[in-house]
Write an enzyme that holds these catalytic residues in place. Structure first.
Site, PDB file in Angstrom:
ATOM      1  N   ASP A 523     109.557  46.955  67.216  1.00  0.00           N
ATOM      2  CA  ASP A 523     109.154  45.609  66.834  1.00  0.00           C
ATOM      3  C   ASP A 523     107.658  45.676  66.566  1.00  0.00           C
ATOM      4  OD1 ASP A 523     109.300  42.668  66.659  1.00  0.00           O
ATOM      5  OD2 ASP A 523     108.163  42.728  68.527  1.00  0.00           O
ATOM      6  N   ASP A 525     104.145  44.150  66.006  1.00  0.00           N
ATOM      7  CA  ASP A 525     103.427  42.920  66.355  1.00  0.00           C
ATOM      8  C   ASP A 525     101.964  43.028  65.928  1.00  0.00           C
ATOM      9  OD1 ASP A 525     105.855  42.493  67.611  1.00  0.00           O
ATOM     10  OD2 ASP A 525     104.951  41.330  69.207  1.00  0.00           O
ATOM     11  N   TYR A 601     105.393  28.695  67.905  1.00  0.00           N
ATOM     12  CA  TYR A 601     104.621  28.097  68.991  1.00  0.00           C
ATOM     13  C   TYR A 601     103.149  28.418  68.791  1.00  0.00           C
ATOM     14  CZ  TYR A 601     106.087  32.804  70.170  1.00  0.00           C
ATOM     15  OH  TYR A 601     106.401  34.142  70.090  1.00  0.00           O
TER      16      TYR A 601
END
Length: 775
Positions: A523, A525, A601
């Site tokens: 993943d 990031d 968020y």
């Protein structure tokens, strides 16, 4: 107003403690003679790798002791070693001393203890040499390797030359060859190379190959040689001569193949079949095309194939053409459109949850809690956060225990930081272990990694990805993505460390392959490519967008090259359209990436440094833009998702991020609006002293009993207020999670992502609400 502060890959608190070496294991042969009960020793010559290993026995009868003495014949110390050998028929071993052994059938792999792993120059491992208790005939092992080289130090014998090389077929531009497999030398034959002169023109693992892109009506001479698993080349075979077909002898093309059909479809492959074409002379080959690009050429007797390397949830158009020996191509078959399956979610809704490396400390949240809470049974993917980038070598970093500084404005806050102790060094107790069995304090794999291994064994459906970067560790992404060489080096280092499991030595743990099978992919990031709005000191440039695409493509290329099933590749991507456009080529990256976890968020907030938005409250995770918002940029989940969809991204490539934590302000005015968008005086006290303005949901509701919860129906946002002059918090609860789940279903999105799992209540109220909404 400025754009929202980018999250720490889901914005959770930065790790306040983040805690190397590889070794290579391959096979070879050692021939040792055994003479009754006498010691079996070798007089090793200088080995290519400087290490040798001499075997001896002691004892008598069918119960005896075997010992390998590792010696360093070089001029410099060797910091680690690995030993491999094969047991003769009827021999069993047990009782390993001064090392640990993995026995698979007759093959044994030995890793040293932490105290004898280093062998000084000119010294050996005595008196702490690896020993075992043998049973059965006292016969010496064979196939002995020390760090991949022959244990007796002699040069490797390469494979013999292949024999029987012959021309199997010719067309106008190809020559197909066959030969008798080569006899191996010291190592097994792994591949063959076809040569024209000194140039390799074809290669493969089987004793046949087709040389392509030749000139019609031309004679060529070819030889073939074998290569072993250690890369040693054998001698070339006797040559053979072939002449390509003259196209003038045939001008009639074949008919188009008919009845192209799809068989099994997975997230990364499509099986195809078709009916044969016809030709006035003969059909020589079939060419398979994907979206107009040639992907495979097959011999005429092959009417089926499986196309690999595809991207999940993507539509492809396949066609097939026939070709005769004169290289006349037929018309294309009728196009067949096929959409691959999703990488996760099985056509339903995927749930991705971050597990934070440092959660085992102040949060006291362990991998076991993913299981006992019931979440592991319902999650599809666990993202393990975070892995760092070595600031000097520009490779994946582990094997260190160096915390980050407490100053969030420190441009070097994450340099060289990591927590090997949490990753694979800490020995968890039985009470903290997934299976109730305590870690062996001397084991090569301990810590979170070993617990993740146990978790996957209990929940075989679960995929685990290692997350690279995050808010604090993204500083050097721009550097590792800058050039092709840098990308290749970085990706290889990450695959070696996390997919192949070659962990650096740390406090007796680590070693070659010890973490293999734990991680199912990566993943990414990177926060944020092409933008100066990342962590202070982050490197960035306008070229980041193109380089980010190239880095993602390089991860996909090297992961696919591993074989052994499809490896997942995801990314955490921004909600801010400006950041998306600056760093993410949405038309290209999803050709290589399985899915993206879209920021849902941190639209507003205030941190411990009060450098973000300390003076006014605001919603951090609203679904829709808020009509009452005074902020110039009123970000929302829907606005972010729509930006991706408008760019043509498949909805089944997107998950929406959910915060299992709140963002808070203090000394908030009431203003007749229950504190919403009112003046404030910085971040509210946090769950931890160094994390002002942030509390996990469970801690938030437990620590503020006077918090009155309100729901904004128009923007779909939840907030809580303790009263005039008090605290105001923005967060998700079961109400907003239910609303957002309905939104995900209405948009046909892949699912949801959670930052991060430790923030939930003990009874998993938030996760269960998400699971009910997205079954």
């Amino acid at each position: 107003m400025s754009a929202p502060r980018p999250p720490r890959s889901g914005s959770g608190p930065e790790p306040f403690l983040r805690p190397g070496r590889r070794l290579v294991v391959v096979l070879t042969v050692l021939a040792l003679a055994v003479a009754g009960l006498t010691a079996l020793g070798t007089a090793p010559a200088r080995a290519a790798g400087s290490l040798t290993a001499a075997f001896s026995t002691s004892g008598s009868g069918s119960s005896w002791t075997g010992k390998f003495v590792v010696k360093n014949n070089g001029d410099a110390a060797v910091d680690n070693w690995s030993l491999e050998f094969d047991l003769p028929d009827g021999v069993g071993i047990s009782g390993h001393t001064h090392g640990t052994a993995q026995v698979q059938g007759r093959h044994v792999t030995v890793t040293p203890a932490y105290y004898n792993a280093r062998v000084p120059a000119g010294r050996d491992t005595e008196p702490y040499s690896y020993t075992f208790q043998g049973s059965g005939p006292m016969t010496a092992p064979t196939g002995c390797l020390i760090n991949g080289e022959k244990c007796d130090g002699s040069p490797a014998v390469p494979p013999r030359a292949p024999t029987g090389l012959k021309v199997a077929d010719t067309t106008a531009r190809t020559v197909s060859l066959e030969w008798t497999p080569a006899v191996q030398g010291d190592f097994p034959v792994s591949s063959y190379e076809v040569l024209r002169g000194d140039t390799v023109v074809a290669a493969g693992a089987t004793p046949r190959a087709t040389v392509r892109d030749l000139t019609p009506a031309t004679s060529y001479e070819f030889t073939v040689r074998a290569k072993d698993t250690r890369g040693n080349d054998g001698p070339a075979s006797a040559p053979v001569t072939a002449k390509t077909v003259d196209p003038a002898t045939d001008t009639v093309p074949p008919t188009a193949p008919r009845n192209l059909k799809a068989g099994e479809v997975t997230s990364s492959t499509v099986a195809l079949t078709w009916d044969p074409a016809t030709d006035d002379k003969r059909v020589a080959a079939y060419d398979v095309y994907r979206d107009g690009d040639l992907v495979e050429s097959l011999p005429a007797d092959t009417l089926a194939t499986t196309v690999p390397g595809l991207t999940p949830a993507t539509e492809y158009a396949f066609t097939v053409k026939a070709r005769d020996a004169a290289d006349n191509a037929s018309p294309a078959s009728a196009a067949l459109k096929v959409t691959t399956k999703e990488a996760v979610g099985d056509g339903g809704h995927a749930k991705v949850g971050y597990f934070v490396q440092w959660g085992i400390y102040g949060r006291q949240y362990f991998v076991k809690d993913l299981d006992t809470s019931g979440a592991a049974a319902k999650l599809d993917v666990v993202n393990y956060a975070f892995a760092n980038i070595d600031p000097k070598n520009l490779t994946c970093l582990n094997g260190v225990t160096k915390g980050t500084s407490q100053d969030p404005q420190d441009p070097n806050q994450g340099d060289g930081a990591g927590d090997a102790e949490a990753d694979y060094g800490r020995a968890f107790s039985a009470a903290q272990s997934v299976d109730g069995v305590a870690d062996d304090g001397w084991g090569k794999l301990r810590g979170n990694f070993n617990q993740l291994k146990k978790l996957k064994a209990k929940h075989p459906h679960l995929k685990v990805l290692v997350s690279l970067g995050g808010w604090t560790y993204s500083k050097y992404f721009s550097d590792v993505a800058k050039t092709d060489a840098a990308r290749q080096k970085f990706v290889k280092s990450c695959i070696d460390m996390y997919i192949k499991g070659n962990l650096p030595a740390y406090n007796g743990a680590g070693g070659d392959g010890v973490a293999a099978g734990i991680f199912d992919g990566f993943d990414l990031d990177w926060e944020w490519p092409g933008s100066p709005d990342g962590h202070p000191g982050n490197h960035w440039s306008p070229e980041d967008k193109a380089n980010n695409t190239a880095l993602i493509a390089e991860f996909r290329r090297q992961l696919d090259a591993l074989g052994d099933g499809h490896k997942l590749l995801s990314a955490f991507t921004p909600a801010d359209p400006k950041k998306v456009d600056a760093g993410w080529d949405l038309k290209e990256i999803f050709k290589h990436m399985d899915f993206a976890n879209v920021q849902g968020y941190d639209f507003h907030g205030s941190g411990s440094d009060n450098s973000w938005e300390p003076d006014r409250t605001g919603h951090q995770a609203n679904l829709y833009p808020d009509a009452q918002s005074p902020y110039e940029n009123d970000f929302s989940v829907d606005g972010a998702v729509q930006h991706y969809l408008d760019a043509g991204v498949s909805p089944r490539k997107l998950t929406v991020g959910f915060p299992f934590y709140g963002r808070g302000w203090q000394q908030v005015a009431e203003g007749g609006a229950k504190g919403e968008y009112q003046s404030a005086n910085g971040a509210a006290p946090g769950q931890f002293q160094e994390e002002a303005g942030t509390r996990g949901y469970d801690n938030l509701v437990a620590s503020l009993p006077n918090l009155t919860v309100h729901h904004d129906e128009q923007s779909v946002s939840t907030y809580g207020y303790t009263g005039a002059g008090g605290q105001w918090w923005s967060f998700d609860d079961t109400w907003s999670i239910g609303k957002k789940a309905e939104y995900i279903k209405s948009k046909g999105l892949l699912g949801a992502m959670i930052w991060e799992m430790s923030g939930d209540t003990a009874n998993s109220s938030l996760f269960n609400a998400l699971d009910r909404g997205l079954p």
